[in-house]
Structure formats: C-alpha cells, structure tokens
Design a protein around this motif. Structure first.
Motif, short mmCIF file in Angstrom:
data_model
loop_
_atom_site.label_atom_id
_atom_site.label_comp_id
_atom_site.label_asym_id
_atom_site.label_seq_id
_atom_site.Cartn_x
_atom_site.Cartn_y
_atom_site.Cartn_z
N GLY A 224 9.58 -4.61 -7.12
CA GLY A 224 9.87 -3.21 -7.39
C GLY A 224 9.01 -2.22 -6.65
O GLY A 224 9.08 -1.02 -6.92
N HIS A 225 8.21 -2.69 -5.69
CA HIS A 225 7.36 -1.78 -4.91
C HIS A 225 8.13 -1.34 -3.65
O HIS A 225 7.77 -1.69 -2.52
N ALA A 226 9.18 -0.58 -3.88
CA ALA A 226 10.10 -0.23 -2.79
C ALA A 226 9.41 0.58 -1.70
O ALA A 226 9.53 0.28 -0.51
N VAL A 227 8.70 1.61 -2.08
CA VAL A 227 8.06 2.49 -1.09
C VAL A 227 7.02 1.72 -0.29
O VAL A 227 6.97 1.82 0.95
N GLU A 228 6.20 0.91 -0.97
CA GLU A 228 5.18 0.12 -0.28
C GLU A 228 5.82 -0.88 0.68
O GLU A 228 5.31 -1.14 1.77
#
Length: 365
Positions: A224-228
């Motif tokens: 769920g760490h899309a931006v990273e």
C-alpha cells in the motif's frame, strides 16, 4: 570449423549443445546428436550430460531420460541434470526418486531437489529437505540453495524461518549478490516485513539490477505504499536502470492500490511509447482493475474489448470486482458468465454469483 578440416573433441559438443534451448531447436539438436555418434563421443560423460540438458531444454523429456539411462559413467552432473529436467516439467516425484537413488550427492544435487519442490509448490517439503541437508557434515548450502529456501519461506509467510535463513547467510559470510539479495527482499515483502525488505534493498548499493528494483517497487505497492513505490521507480530511471515488463506490473499495481487513475494511465502509455514495452495481459488486468475500482466501468470495458489478446479469468475478475463495487448489474452478469465459461470449476465465481443474486435479487441471470 568442419570446412577447415578441424576435428571436434569432447569439449566442442557441450558448448554447441548449449545453444539449443527451446523446442524450435529440437531437430537441430538431434542433428548434432548424430554428429556425436559419428565422432564416437556418445559415451563421454561430459557430452552425455550436455545431451540431457539439451533435450530437457527442447521439451523432449523422453529422450533426456533415454540419455540418462544409456549413460555408462553417471557422474554427479549427469544425475543433477535429470533432476533438473524433471523439475522443469513439474515431475517432482520422479525427481525425488532419482535423488534418492543417487550414490552420492553434492550441494548442487540438494539445491536442485530443493528448487524442484519450490517450483512445484512443495514449499514445506523444500524446508524439510533443507533441514535434512543441514544434518550432514559433508555438504553446506550455497547461495543458490538459500535463494530457493527464501522463496519457500516467502510463499509460506514463514517470517521467522526467513529471518533464520538471513542470519545463517550472515553467519557463514555468504556474498549477498543480486540474486540472493532479491530473494531476501521478496521473502520479507511476502512475509509482511516491508521495512526489512527495504533495508536489504538499500544495503545492496549500486549492485542492484532491474529485478532488484522491480521486486522492491512491487513489494512497496503490495503493502500500500503507492507514492513511495512510484518515487522508487523514478529513482530507478534516474540511476540509468531500464525497466522491463515486470517493473511496470509493480508500478501499475501501485497505482491500483493508491487509486491513482491518471498516473496509471500515464505509466501505461509510457510503457510502449517511451520504453518500447508491449503491454502483456497482466498490465491490461491492472488497468481494468484500476478503472473498475474508481467506478470507471465504461473505461474498463473499453480496455477489455481493445486488448490484443483474449481476456483471462484475472481480467474478467477485475472487471467483475469493480462492477460489483459500483452496482453495475449488467457488467457483473457478463463478467460472471465469462468467468464461468473460462473456468467452470472455479468455485469462487459461483460464490460471487450467489452473492450478487442475494444482493440484487433476480436481476442477475
């Protein structure tokens, strides 16, 4: 070489046979096999092992086994080759029979058998065999063994086992190259410890190849760490590493989990236009899922009908999921029917059908 009258020796044929690595080269491989007989190298152990490899790579396991049975001097590479041949086609039980019959085994033998279990989904069996291997003083696991064991730990979600393997690697000073480092990252990510995965990734420094970058990008997306995940993709491009199809699966998954519709569309466009990577069915599935979750069912439909290949169960499943979420009964019905047509034994499709009928009544046929 032959035109110049140079005679081949027992080293010539193994190097030549390595070039035949798919079924389209089977006939060429047979022609070289005939030359092996012509020059009387058919009983050479080095050549026999190369023939087993060649027939296995070309998809003819019958001839690979025949070469093994006809071997008069079965050395360790010969035994290991037939185990690998069986593993490639999923015949793990046959591979284990050969393994148990071996008069002696080296680390490659154990690693081949462990990898065979992992390839065929026998993760617990792989760990059990590894424990058996550890009881021997004559053989010690190497980097290839540990990569397979880490894969088994990741598949089982066995974090503590994976940590023990990592500690073992450190204890015996094994070199964490790209292959082993990527295996460690995948294990930690699949076991839910994305921080540990990132730690391994960062420790690899400049040794990271496209698979290492892709694994970390996918791991972040999965958690769920899309931006990273997308920031890491940008860092990858900046570092000069060219992405591949696997990389873009991770990137698009990040967009799906982050609900980043516009970004997903842009990355999908860049795949082909900027990097020359033709989208595979997995990429189309991600885009359908992205649109479906956002409620853009008509856009998802456009992707499905414009695909250059037939949609599979994953694509229809993604469309169904989005349609159900946004109460599009007509699309749900079509997707469900296609799912059942493609996989009549898929019990999940019937459960979804029942759920839809309960939720929407007889509107679903």
């Amino acid at each position: 070489m032959r035109l110049h009258g140079v005679q081949p020796d027992n080293r010539t044929f193994p190097f030549l046979l390595q070039s035949f690595d798919s079924i389209r080269y089977l006939q060429s491989g047979k022609l070289i096999h005939a030359q092996v007989f012509l020059f009387a190298f058919d009983q050479d152990p080095f050549v026999q092992t190369s023939l087993i490899h060649m027939y296995s790579a070309c998809g003819d396991l019958t001839l690979a086994r025949q070469m093994f049975d006809e071997s008069t001097q079965r050395d360790l590479p010969c035994w290991n080759s037939i185990i690998e041949a069986y593993a490639k086609v999923g015949w793990v039980d046959a591979a284990r029979v050969v393994f148990d019959e071996m008069p002696e085994r080296n680390v490659i033998s154990w690693s081949c058998m462990i990898k065979a279990y992992v390839m065929c989904g026998g993760y617990k069996e792989a760990l059990a065999l590894f424990r058996e291997m550890q009881m021997l003083d004559s053989v010690r696991p190497n980097e290839f063994t540990m990569s397979s064991i880490l894969s088994a730990c990741g598949r089982l979600g066995a974090l503590e086992n994976g940590k023990w393997v990592h500690a073992y690697i450190d204890k015996y000073g094994m070199r964490v190259d790209v292959v082993l480092g990527t295996a460690l990252m995948n294990m930690y990510a699949k076991c839910g410890s994305i921080e540990m995965a990132r730690g391994v990734f960062d420790s690899m420094g400049s040794r990271k190849d496209v698979m290492a970058w892709s694994s970390m990008i996918s791991g972040l997306a999965m958690h769920g760490h899309a931006v990273e995940s997308l920031e890491l993709f940008a860092e990858m491009i900046k570092s000069g590493v060219r992405p591949n199809a696997v990389t873009f699966v991770g990137v698009l998954c990040a967009c799906v989990h982050g609900g980043l519709v516009n970004e997903g569309k842009e990355y999908f466009r860049r795949m082909d236009e900027e990097f020359g990577i033709k989208p595979l069915i997995q990429h189309y599935g991600c885009i359908v899922d992205l649109y479906g979750r956002a409620g853009l069912i008509s856009d998802a439909w456009k992707v499905v009908i414009s695909m250059p290949m037939e949609p599979d169960v994953l694509v229809w499943g993604a469309l169904l999921s989005g349609a159900r979420m946004h109460r599009d009964i007509e699309t749900s019905e079509i997707a469900l029917n296609r799912l059942i047509q493609l996989d009549p034994t898929n019990s999940a499709a019937y459960v979804l059908l029942s759920m839809c009928m309960q939720k929407w009544g007889n509107g679903v046929k």
